[in-house]
Design an enzyme around this catalytic site. Structure first.
Site, PDB file in Angstrom:
ATOM      1  N   GLU A  41       8.849  73.612  55.859  1.00  0.00           N
ATOM      2  CA  GLU A  41       9.847  73.411  54.810  1.00  0.00           C
ATOM      3  C   GLU A  41      10.020  71.907  54.587  1.00  0.00           C
ATOM      4  O   GLU A  41       9.885  71.096  55.512  1.00  0.00           O
ATOM      5  CB  GLU A  41      11.165  74.028  55.274  1.00  0.00           C
ATOM      6  CG  GLU A  41      12.357  73.823  54.351  1.00  0.00           C
ATOM      7  CD  GLU A  41      13.651  74.304  54.995  1.00  0.00           C
ATOM      8  OE1 GLU A  41      14.574  74.664  54.244  1.00  0.00           O
ATOM      9  OE2 GLU A  41      13.748  74.309  56.242  1.00  0.00           O
ATOM     10  N   CYS A  52      13.038  78.953  56.829  1.00  0.00           N
ATOM     11  CA  CYS A  52      14.040  78.457  57.771  1.00  0.00           C
ATOM     12  C   CYS A  52      15.217  79.415  58.001  1.00  0.00           C
ATOM     13  O   CYS A  52      15.088  80.386  58.728  1.00  0.00           O
ATOM     14  CB  CYS A  52      14.524  77.086  57.315  1.00  0.00           C
ATOM     15  SG  CYS A  52      15.189  76.054  58.663  1.00  0.00           S
ATOM     16  N   LYS A  70      13.680  80.006  48.604  1.00  0.00           N
ATOM     17  CA  LYS A  70      14.523  80.343  49.749  1.00  0.00           C
ATOM     18  C   LYS A  70      15.782  81.076  49.298  1.00  0.00           C
ATOM     19  O   LYS A  70      16.550  80.585  48.472  1.00  0.00           O
ATOM     20  CB  LYS A  70      14.890  79.053  50.489  1.00  0.00           C
ATOM     21  CG  LYS A  70      15.694  79.242  51.760  1.00  0.00           C
ATOM     22  CD  LYS A  70      15.942  77.864  52.389  1.00  0.00           C
ATOM     23  CE  LYS A  70      16.697  77.946  53.699  1.00  0.00           C
ATOM     24  NZ  LYS A  70      16.944  76.581  54.241  1.00  0.00           N
TER      25      LYS A  70
END
Length: 273
Positions: free
Chosen positions: A40, A143, A107
């Site tokens: 990321e 993440c 995300k």
């Protein structure tokens, strides 16, 4: 499936970060990797302004990644930033193969925790994404997504047998916080493999404190990296775990093993809610 884990440290300079992507991809391709996974925020590390570098998938950074994938005959997954809503960006995992863009996952779960508010600058994604690479169905996550098991179950139900997680995991500012965050990372990666009976390929930013001469952790709410990228089998076994330093590692996984694990432990088939 031969996968390369590119556990690097990105910085503020987008051009320098792109050069890291180029050099590490060439190294991975020379070792026969079919897929290379970068962390990321590879395009620019957190803790720096993002809106001024966000670009669409036909922008210069993403285009260079696509050209690199074609030249090296490899699929590249790399964390970038694309334009979002209301002067924000999207935290995007770009997946580029030899024939062009295969996926762009935004995300979904934003990191509003431990004093950091990702939602101040980032527009959340809305849909899970599964892509076929060399006949293998691969799901994507970024993440903080790893704390939400339903996403990984959904990806598995959509056909994923491998799920990739690109991360820039916050390490905390004290040794105690660092140890706790590392414990959580290891636990969550293994748990998501067991939840979904998928291979989990989790690649994070390396730990800047290890790279610095002083070895100090800066007092910042921006998640920089903790290292310890991992590949975990669908039965929860850790197949490899890196240390905290920058490192490229290539590993072979056999996606056909997922069928055997799911036959013996059919948690997806047995699920009721």
């Amino acid at each position: 499936m031969r996968v390369a884990l590119a556990q690097l440290i990105s910085g503020r300079d987008v051009a320098q970060n792109l050069e890291l992507v180029r050099s590490w991809t060439e190294r991975a391709a020379a070792q026969g990797a079919e897929l290379i996974v970068f962390p990321e925020a590879t395009m620019r590390a957190f803790g720096h302004r993002l809106t001024d570098i966000a670009e669409p998938l036909d922008g210069p950074f993403a285009t260079a990644v696509q050209q690199l994938a074609g030249r090296c005959d490899i699929t590249i997954a790399v964390g970038i930033f694309t334009p979002g809503e209301q002067r924000r960006v999207r935290n995007t995992l770009l997946v580029a193969g030899p024939q062009g863009v295969l996926a762009d996952y935004h995300k979904i779960h934003l990191f509003d925790a431990f004093g950091f508010a990702e939602s101040d600058t980032v527009t959340p994604g809305t849909r899970p994404v599964v892509t076929t690479i060399g006949g293998t169905r691969v799901g994507w996550a970024v993440c903080y997504d790893i704390r939400f098991p339903n996403l990984f179950i959904t990806l598995a139900e959509q056909g994923a047998v491998v799920t990739v997680v690109a991360a820039s995991w916050g390490a905390g500012t004290t040794p105690q916080e660092h140890a706790a965050k590392l414990d959580q990372w290891r636990l969550l990666v293994r748990a998501r493999a067991l939840d979904s009976t998928c291979f989990i390929v989790a690649v994070g930013q390396a730990d800047p404190a290890i790279a610095s001469e002083a070895g100090d952790r800066k007092s910042s709410s921006a998640p920089t990296g903790i290292g310890h990228s991992m590949v975990v089998a669908p039965d929860g076994r850790v197949l490899t775990e890196l240390g905290g330093a920058a490192e490229l590692q290539v590993i072979d996984i056999d996606p056909s093993q997922v069928d055997d694990v799911r036959a013996g432990l059919p948690v997806l088939a047995n699920r009721r809610i």
